[in-house]
Design an enzyme around this catalytic site. Sequence first.
Site, PDB file in Angstrom:
ATOM      1  N   ARG A 282       0.865  -1.176   0.000  1.00 37.36           N
ATOM      2  CA  ARG A 282       0.000   0.000   0.000  1.00 37.36           C
ATOM      3  C   ARG A 282       0.899   1.222   0.000  1.00 37.36           C
ATOM      4  NH1 ARG A 282      -5.423   0.418  -1.292  1.00 37.36           N
ATOM      5  NH2 ARG A 282      -6.039  -1.758  -1.352  1.00 37.36           N
TER       6      ARG A 282
ATOM      7  N   VAL B 209       0.448   1.480  12.906  1.00 36.65           N
ATOM      8  CA  VAL B 209       0.947   0.102  12.859  1.00 36.65           C
ATOM      9  C   VAL B 209       0.864  -0.442  11.443  1.00 36.65           C
ATOM     10  CG1 VAL B 209       0.610  -2.256  13.702  1.00 36.65           C
ATOM     11  CG2 VAL B 209       0.388  -0.319  15.276  1.00 36.65           C
ATOM     12  N   TYR B 210      -0.230  -0.147  10.758  1.00 31.84           N
ATOM     13  CA  TYR B 210      -0.381  -0.601   9.372  1.00 31.84           C
ATOM     14  C   TYR B 210       0.757  -0.077   8.507  1.00 31.84           C
ATOM     15  CZ  TYR B 210      -2.280  -1.133   4.686  1.00 31.84           C
ATOM     16  OH  TYR B 210      -2.444  -1.456   3.365  1.00 31.84           O
ATOM     17  N   CYS B 211       1.060   1.210   8.621  1.00 30.41           N
ATOM     18  CA  CYS B 211       2.143   1.789   7.829  1.00 30.41           C
ATOM     19  C   CYS B 211       3.480   1.148   8.183  1.00 30.41           C
ATOM     20  CB  CYS B 211       2.211   3.293   8.060  1.00 30.41           C
ATOM     21  SG  CYS B 211       0.797   4.226   7.402  1.00 30.41           S
TER      22      CYS B 211
END
Length: 214
Positions: free
Chosen positions: A110, A122-124
């Site tokens: 992403r 956290v996703y990044c």
Amino acid sequence: MVLGARRSDRIDAVVREVSASGGKAIGLATDVTKRAEVEALIQGAVEGFGRVDVLINNAGIMPIAPIEALKVDEWDRQIDVNIKDFYMALLLPCLTCRSRRAATSSTWLRFSDQNVRPRRTVYCATKAAVRALTEGLRMELHSQNIRCTMISPGAIATELSESSSDEATRKNLREFMKMAIPASAIARAIAYTIEQPAEVEVDEMVIRPTVQDF
């Protein structure tokens, strides 16, 4: 074509579609966090087609929420799926491919790995880890003629925006995803990288809607 995903009904439908159009495909229910299932998928590919030429790794979840919500279980799940799936679903096939003259491995990142946003901390972080792993893989295996490509999508029409358990976040994501472009845009980008001659490697592509400002 070999398809692996948790939801066998989805991959079975794609297999039927490919077969109806004259192609050949097999599908295996696969949880990328389980090594045995990933190995079975790769073995199925080798048994069905003799080798692995291209692997596309697009498994991922995005249960984003404010960091102060302390959704630790969701953080753990993101690490399991977004990071561990990389070395389970990408490194194993690449090692299998070593005897091949050339192979291509595509990782679907992403754009968040380069653009940290609130609620996505956290996703990044998981996507930044995948970027480092992909580049390291390229550097270590290029002598084996294995090409690695990072494809970073912006707003793409998938189910990813519904994976958050935080209602306010889901509402924001639904509004954001109104600009989303179809997943076929990513498919065309992947096809472009595969079509390049063996001596050409496309290292990275960012694909996003024209109207997206980040």
